[in-house]
Scaffold this motif. Structure first.
Motif, PDB file in Angstrom:
ATOM      1  N   PRO A 159       0.796  -1.229   0.000  1.00 24.58           N
ATOM      2  CA  PRO A 159       0.000   0.000   0.000  1.00 24.58           C
ATOM      3  C   PRO A 159       0.826   1.275   0.000  1.00 24.58           C
ATOM      4  CG  PRO A 159      -0.169  -1.147   2.089  1.00 24.58           C
ATOM      5  CD  PRO A 159       0.591  -2.039   1.176  1.00 24.58           C
ATOM      6  N   ASP A 160       2.065   1.238   0.497  1.00 27.07           N
ATOM      7  CA  ASP A 160       2.868   2.459   0.547  1.00 27.07           C
ATOM      8  C   ASP A 160       3.279   2.933  -0.845  1.00 27.07           C
ATOM      9  OD1 ASP A 160       4.627   1.477   3.565  1.00 27.07           O
ATOM     10  OD2 ASP A 160       2.685   2.419   3.278  1.00 27.07           O
ATOM     11  N   ASN A 161       3.411   2.014  -1.787  1.00 28.35           N
ATOM     12  CA  ASN A 161       3.856   2.387  -3.133  1.00 28.35           C
ATOM     13  C   ASN A 161       2.706   2.644  -4.087  1.00 28.35           C
ATOM     14  OD1 ASN A 161       6.485   2.232  -2.388  1.00 28.35           O
ATOM     15  ND2 ASN A 161       6.717   0.101  -2.984  1.00 28.35           N
ATOM     16  N   GLU A 162       1.473   2.553  -3.595  1.00 28.63           N
ATOM     17  CA  GLU A 162       0.310   2.730  -4.456  1.00 28.63           C
ATOM     18  C   GLU A 162       0.302   4.121  -5.081  1.00 28.63           C
ATOM     19  OE1 GLU A 162      -4.515   2.801  -4.023  1.00 28.63           O
ATOM     20  OE2 GLU A 162      -3.288   2.052  -2.399  1.00 28.63           O
ATOM     21  N   TYR A 163       0.581   5.158  -4.291  1.00 29.93           N
ATOM     22  CA  TYR A 163       0.580   6.519  -4.811  1.00 29.93           C
ATOM     23  C   TYR A 163       1.750   6.732  -5.768  1.00 29.93           C
ATOM     24  CZ  TYR A 163      -2.871   7.446  -1.246  1.00 29.93           C
ATOM     25  OH  TYR A 163      -3.993   7.412  -0.484  1.00 29.93           O
ATOM     26  N   ASN A 164       2.898   6.154  -5.458  1.00 28.66           N
ATOM     27  CA  ASN A 164       4.056   6.329  -6.323  1.00 28.66           C
ATOM     28  C   ASN A 164       3.795   5.739  -7.699  1.00 28.66           C
ATOM     29  OD1 ASN A 164       5.294   7.491  -4.173  1.00 28.66           O
ATOM     30  ND2 ASN A 164       6.452   5.688  -3.601  1.00 28.66           N
ATOM     31  N   ARG A 165       3.175   4.559  -7.757  1.00 25.88           N
ATOM     32  CA  ARG A 165       2.889   3.940  -9.057  1.00 25.88           C
ATOM     33  C   ARG A 165       1.874   4.759  -9.835  1.00 25.88           C
ATOM     34  NH1 ARG A 165       2.339  -0.865  -6.180  1.00 25.88           N
ATOM     35  NH2 ARG A 165       0.091  -0.730  -6.497  1.00 25.88           N
ATOM     36  N   ALA A 166       0.841   5.237  -9.173  1.00 22.01           N
ATOM     37  CA  ALA A 166      -0.231   5.923  -9.880  1.00 22.01           C
ATOM     38  C   ALA A 166       0.219   7.270 -10.436  1.00 22.01           C
ATOM     39  CB  ALA A 166      -1.428   6.117  -8.948  1.00 22.01           C
ATOM     40  N   TYR A 167       1.026   7.990  -9.693  1.00 20.18           N
ATOM     41  CA  TYR A 167       1.386   9.355 -10.085  1.00 20.18           C
ATOM     42  C   TYR A 167       2.807   9.478 -10.631  1.00 20.18           C
ATOM     43  CZ  TYR A 167      -2.901  10.663  -7.788  1.00 20.18           C
ATOM     44  OH  TYR A 167      -4.208  10.772  -7.446  1.00 20.18           O
ATOM     45  N   ARG A 168       3.431   8.365 -10.973  1.00 18.07           N
ATOM     46  CA  ARG A 168       4.815   8.407 -11.460  1.00 18.07           C
ATOM     47  C   ARG A 168       4.937   9.233 -12.734  1.00 18.07           C
ATOM     48  NH1 ARG A 168       6.662   2.890 -11.702  1.00 18.07           N
ATOM     49  NH2 ARG A 168       7.027   3.178  -9.505  1.00 18.07           N
ATOM     50  N   SER A 169       3.965   9.134 -13.641  1.00 20.37           N
ATOM     51  CA  SER A 169       4.053   9.870 -14.908  1.00 20.37           C
ATOM     52  C   SER A 169       3.837  11.367 -14.712  1.00 20.37           C
ATOM     53  CB  SER A 169       3.025   9.327 -15.895  1.00 20.37           C
ATOM     54  OG  SER A 169       1.714   9.579 -15.412  1.00 20.37           O
ATOM     55  N   GLN A 170       3.276  11.776 -13.581  1.00 15.81           N
ATOM     56  CA  GLN A 170       3.000  13.190 -13.334  1.00 15.81           C
ATOM     57  C   GLN A 170       4.061  13.852 -12.451  1.00 15.81           C
ATOM     58  OE1 GLN A 170      -0.942  13.470 -11.763  1.00 15.81           O
ATOM     59  NE2 GLN A 170      -1.830  12.315 -13.441  1.00 15.81           N
ATOM     60  N   SER A 171       5.076  13.112 -12.036  1.00 18.31           N
ATOM     61  CA  SER A 171       6.077  13.689 -11.145  1.00 18.31           C
ATOM     62  C   SER A 171       7.217  14.311 -11.949  1.00 18.31           C
ATOM     63  CB  SER A 171       6.629  12.619 -10.199  1.00 18.31           C
ATOM     64  OG  SER A 171       7.323  11.646 -10.941  1.00 18.31           O
ATOM     65  N   LEU A 172       7.874  15.255 -11.333  1.00 16.83           N
ATOM     66  CA  LEU A 172       9.003  15.940 -11.953  1.00 16.83           C
ATOM     67  C   LEU A 172      10.281  15.591 -11.215  1.00 16.83           C
ATOM     68  CD1 LEU A 172       7.493  19.507 -12.366  1.00 16.83           C
ATOM     69  CD2 LEU A 172       7.720  17.756 -14.117  1.00 16.83           C
ATOM     70  N   ASP A 173      11.391  15.531 -11.942  1.00 17.63           N
ATOM     71  CA  ASP A 173      12.684  15.334 -11.318  1.00 17.63           C
ATOM     72  C   ASP A 173      13.253  16.713 -11.016  1.00 17.63           C
ATOM     73  OD1 ASP A 173      15.078  14.399 -10.378  1.00 17.63           O
ATOM     74  OD2 ASP A 173      15.907  13.987 -12.360  1.00 17.63           O
ATOM     75  N   ALA A 174      13.359  17.042  -9.743  1.00 17.53           N
ATOM     76  CA  ALA A 174      13.764  18.385  -9.336  1.00 17.53           C
ATOM     77  C   ALA A 174      15.175  18.722  -9.808  1.00 17.53           C
ATOM     78  CB  ALA A 174      13.680  18.507  -7.816  1.00 17.53           C
ATOM     79  N   TYR A 175      16.079  17.767  -9.758  1.00 25.44           N
ATOM     80  CA  TYR A 175      17.461  18.070 -10.126  1.00 25.44           C
ATOM     81  C   TYR A 175      17.635  18.227 -11.641  1.00 25.44           C
ATOM     82  CZ  TYR A 175      18.620  17.330  -5.309  1.00 25.44           C
ATOM     83  OH  TYR A 175      18.679  17.450  -3.951  1.00 25.44           O
ATOM     84  N   THR A 176      16.833  17.518 -12.425  1.00 26.61           N
ATOM     85  CA  THR A 176      16.878  17.721 -13.879  1.00 26.61           C
ATOM     86  C   THR A 176      16.429  19.135 -14.225  1.00 26.61           C
ATOM     87  OG1 THR A 176      16.433  15.389 -14.258  1.00 26.61           O
ATOM     88  CG2 THR A 176      16.001  16.896 -16.083  1.00 26.61           C
ATOM     89  N   TRP A 177      15.339  19.587 -13.618  1.00 24.08           N
ATOM     90  CA  TRP A 177      14.858  20.943 -13.882  1.00 24.08           C
ATOM     91  C   TRP A 177      15.820  21.978 -13.331  1.00 24.08           C
ATOM     92  CZ3 TRP A 177      11.430  22.488 -17.212  1.00 24.08           C
ATOM     93  CH2 TRP A 177      10.549  21.554 -17.719  1.00 24.08           C
ATOM     94  N   LEU A 178      16.474  21.712 -12.208  1.00 25.54           N
ATOM     95  CA  LEU A 178      17.453  22.646 -11.655  1.00 25.54           C
ATOM     96  C   LEU A 178      18.631  22.801 -12.623  1.00 25.54           C
ATOM     97  CD1 LEU A 178      18.076  24.377  -9.154  1.00 25.54           C
ATOM     98  CD2 LEU A 178      19.319  22.414  -8.255  1.00 25.54           C
ATOM     99  N   ARG A 179      19.098  21.692 -13.197  1.00 29.19           N
ATOM    100  CA  ARG A 179      20.191  21.770 -14.173  1.00 29.19           C
ATOM    101  C   ARG A 179      19.749  22.536 -15.416  1.00 29.19           C
ATOM    102  NH1 ARG A 179      21.063  16.577 -12.350  1.00 29.19           N
ATOM    103  NH2 ARG A 179      19.835  15.685 -14.048  1.00 29.19           N
ATOM    104  N   ASN A 180      18.502  22.313 -15.867  1.00 29.53           N
ATOM    105  CA  ASN A 180      18.012  23.008 -17.062  1.00 29.53           C
ATOM    106  C   ASN A 180      17.917  24.513 -16.837  1.00 29.53           C
ATOM    107  OD1 ASN A 180      17.785  20.571 -18.328  1.00 29.53           O
ATOM    108  ND2 ASN A 180      15.573  20.413 -18.054  1.00 29.53           N
ATOM    109  N   VAL A 181      17.464  24.907 -15.674  1.00 30.95           N
ATOM    110  CA  VAL A 181      17.280  26.331 -15.397  1.00 30.95           C
ATOM    111  C   VAL A 181      18.618  27.025 -15.156  1.00 30.95           C
ATOM    112  CG1 VAL A 181      16.295  27.912 -13.705  1.00 30.95           C
ATOM    113  CG2 VAL A 181      14.943  26.036 -14.547  1.00 30.95           C
TER     114      VAL A 181
END
Length: 171
Positions: A132-154
């Motif tokens: 049950p702990d990974n249920e949210y991670n699986r469902a919303y994985r496609s909607q999450s952002l990688d903070a460090y990728t965006w930090l490098r881009n900016v």
């Protein structure tokens, strides 16, 4: 193939026989009190007028109970009495009017909870909960952002975006 299945069955049965059928928590002795469950009350005070004391309510709040949110608001210079007020405070009326200028639904929380449960059910790996702990991670994985990728881009040269410092990326 049969030999591997038989060995797996025997190992599961042997592991299941090791328990005595009770649940335990690690690092906790069942005979000793849990020190984090004990919350000290505020000191008792004698009221000026006993006639103004509220009537006791079974299961209700006690005047000597800890109020951590109210204490934090008071420590930061706010008004703890504003926490218990119902409705929208007059100081936030303009914000609420601006946010609801295109209309708002009274049952939005219930609607959102139902839609979220349906979305997670559709995205679930199984219809029953394996982890049950990974249920949210699986469902919303496609909607999450990688903070460090965006930090490098900016932070690329020529970018005019001011970026705050960030903790180092764990590897």
């Amino acid at each position: 193939m049969r030999r591997a299945q038989f060995a797996m069955l025997i190992s599961v049965l042997a592991l299941g026989a090791c328990g005595d059928g009770t649940l335990r928590t690690f690092g906790s002795d069942d005979r000793s009190p849990e020190e984090f469950d004990i919350v000290p009350n505020q000191p008792l005070e004698t009221p000026v007028n006993f006639a103004e004391l509220p009537a006791p309510t079974p299961g209700g709040a006690n005047r000597a109970d800890q109020q951590p949110l109210g204490a934090a608001v008071a420590a930061l210079g706010g008004n703890p009495a504003a926490l218990s007020a119902t409705g929208v405070p007059s100081s936030d009326a303009a914000l609420v009017n601006a946010a609801s200028r295109f209309g708002r639904s009274a049952g939005i929380r219930t609607t959102l909870a139902e839609e979220d449960a349906e979305f997670r059910r559709r995205k679930s790996l199984f219809n029953w909960r394996l982890v049950p702990d990974n249920e949210y991670n699986r469902a919303y994985r496609s909607q999450s952002l990688d903070a460090y990728t965006w930090l490098r881009n900016v932070r690329q040269p020529g970018s005019n975006v001011a970026t705050p410092s960030a903790p180092p990326q764990e590897r």
